[in-house]
Design an enzyme around this catalytic site. Sequence first.
Site, PDB file in Angstrom:
ATOM      1  N   GLY A 190      -2.400  -9.022 -21.610  1.00 36.59           N
ATOM      2  CA  GLY A 190      -1.248  -9.240 -20.727  1.00 36.59           C
ATOM      3  C   GLY A 190      -1.112  -8.215 -19.624  1.00 36.59           C
ATOM      4  O   GLY A 190      -0.033  -8.053 -19.056  1.00 36.59           O
ATOM      5  N   SER A 245      -7.960 -10.645 -20.125  1.00 38.87           N
ATOM      6  CA  SER A 245      -8.511 -10.569 -21.484  1.00 38.87           C
ATOM      7  C   SER A 245      -8.890 -11.962 -21.981  1.00 38.87           C
ATOM      8  O   SER A 245      -9.890 -12.125 -22.687  1.00 38.87           O
ATOM      9  CB  SER A 245      -7.494  -9.925 -22.429  1.00 38.87           C
ATOM     10  OG  SER A 245      -6.258 -10.574 -22.323  1.00 38.87           O
ATOM     11  N   ASP A 253     -11.060 -15.561 -12.644  1.00 34.31           N
ATOM     12  CA  ASP A 253     -11.201 -14.641 -13.782  1.00 34.31           C
ATOM     13  C   ASP A 253     -12.492 -14.911 -14.549  1.00 34.31           C
ATOM     14  O   ASP A 253     -13.242 -13.991 -14.893  1.00 34.31           O
ATOM     15  CB  ASP A 253     -10.006 -14.774 -14.736  1.00 34.31           C
ATOM     16  CG  ASP A 253      -8.685 -14.537 -14.036  1.00 34.31           C
ATOM     17  OD1 ASP A 253      -8.711 -14.112 -12.869  1.00 34.31           O
ATOM     18  OD2 ASP A 253      -7.645 -14.786 -14.660  1.00 34.31           O
TER      19      ASP A 253
HETATM   20  C1  GLA Z   1      -4.589 -15.462 -12.892  1.00 35.88           C
HETATM   21  C2  GLA Z   1      -5.441 -16.727 -12.879  1.00 35.88           C
HETATM   22  C3  GLA Z   1      -6.433 -16.703 -11.716  1.00 35.88           C
HETATM   23  C4  GLA Z   1      -5.761 -16.369 -10.400  1.00 35.88           C
HETATM   24  C5  GLA Z   1      -4.865 -15.145 -10.553  1.00 35.88           C
HETATM   25  C6  GLA Z   1      -4.057 -14.876  -9.304  1.00 35.88           C
HETATM   26  O1  GLA Z   1      -5.368 -14.342 -13.203  1.00 35.88           O
HETATM   27  O2  GLA Z   1      -6.123 -16.887 -14.089  1.00 35.88           O
HETATM   28  O3  GLA Z   1      -7.115 -17.923 -11.651  1.00 35.88           O
HETATM   29  O4  GLA Z   1      -5.055 -17.466  -9.905  1.00 35.88           O
HETATM   30  O5  GLA Z   1      -3.962 -15.280 -11.636  1.00 35.88           O
HETATM   31  O6  GLA Z   1      -4.882 -14.526  -8.254  1.00 35.88           O
END
Ligand code: GLA
Length: 378
Positions: free
Chosen positions: A119, A124, A170
Amino acid sequence: MKTKLKSLFNEKFNRPATAVYASAGRINLIGEHTDYNGGFVFPGAIDKAIMAAIDVNGSDKVRVFSVDINEYAEFGLNECDAPTQSWARYIFGVCRETIKRGGAVKGFDAVFAGNVPLGAGLSSSAALESCFAFAVNDLFNDNKIDRFELARIGQSTEHNYCGVNCGIMDQFASVMGRKGYLMRLDCRSMEFEYFPFNPVGYDLVLLDSVVKHELADSPYNKRRASCERVAARLGIDTLRDASMDALNAIKNDISAEDFIRAKFVIEEKDRVLAVCDALNAGDYDTVGRKMYETHIGLSKDYEVSCEELDFLNDIARECGVTGSRIMGGGFGGCTINLVKCDIRDKFVAEACKRFNDKYGHEPKVYPVVISDGAHREE
Ligand code: GLA
């Protein structure tokens, strides 16, 4: 961590693990909430990862032990076998999404742990998905599924099994990361470039407010819905193709909230390109200025910041830190700070003291080390 996981595997399953896999959390220098709008992002994998010791078990069941949560889960590989524990749904989702794409998955045993803070906006969950997607590809599919598809498997897991309508950033960063490099990804064409990142004289430091965010059921999905409504109104696929002129022209036809969300996205996508140019020119003052602009946009227009993160951002500004902003999806987590090495310690000490005076605990401090993404450990 590897040795500990191997010995725990032995203890739980009475035989040695055949392989250990790892995948990293990520930072993002700039380009927030642009990925699901077809824009650019600028992430890199970091030296914090999820690691799993694994062996196939000859059955059609997956048996997994989470060291950090101290829980065990067991599930089959059919859609009706979804486990109830939320952490296990990430692994189940990865198996299901692999199968849906025609990949093979059979039973396996695994013990996993990680040091990506939960978080904190360091992904993660993407690290967990990417670790298992990579493992399943190596164990059952001769690595035939390409790395982009592994990232998509993680993303679809979020969509279909975890309730988060996330973009690709991510999982992409976790799978594709390379030591010493950030990556500029065009989330429309999925073309990307490795960018060596070695800002001589500067450090990247994360300050974790320890305010927890939960993206499922959070306003994250609502932000995405706003963007999609505006794109539909403009008759385009994503806000990547929108301009401020076009947005201003429909201002009276959309809600004030949708307008301000779209405005942030349009401005942010240009900021990523400006930062790339500035990095190429070694102009870190511009990089930093753009980071502050992103923070203001995320806080005032996109409204995904919180009091604690705004406070950390204010301290950074007052201490003369070159760039600082909230990082990741928002609603808690970290600020990312580009700071000159010679004022780094003073800034961190000041931020810890003032944050502690106000909130009764210090932020956690993580130096950023850009590292490799998903891999099998030797
Ligand atoms: C989270 C989401 C990503 C992206 C970011 C904001 O990490 O998993 O896909 O949208 O927020 O940039």
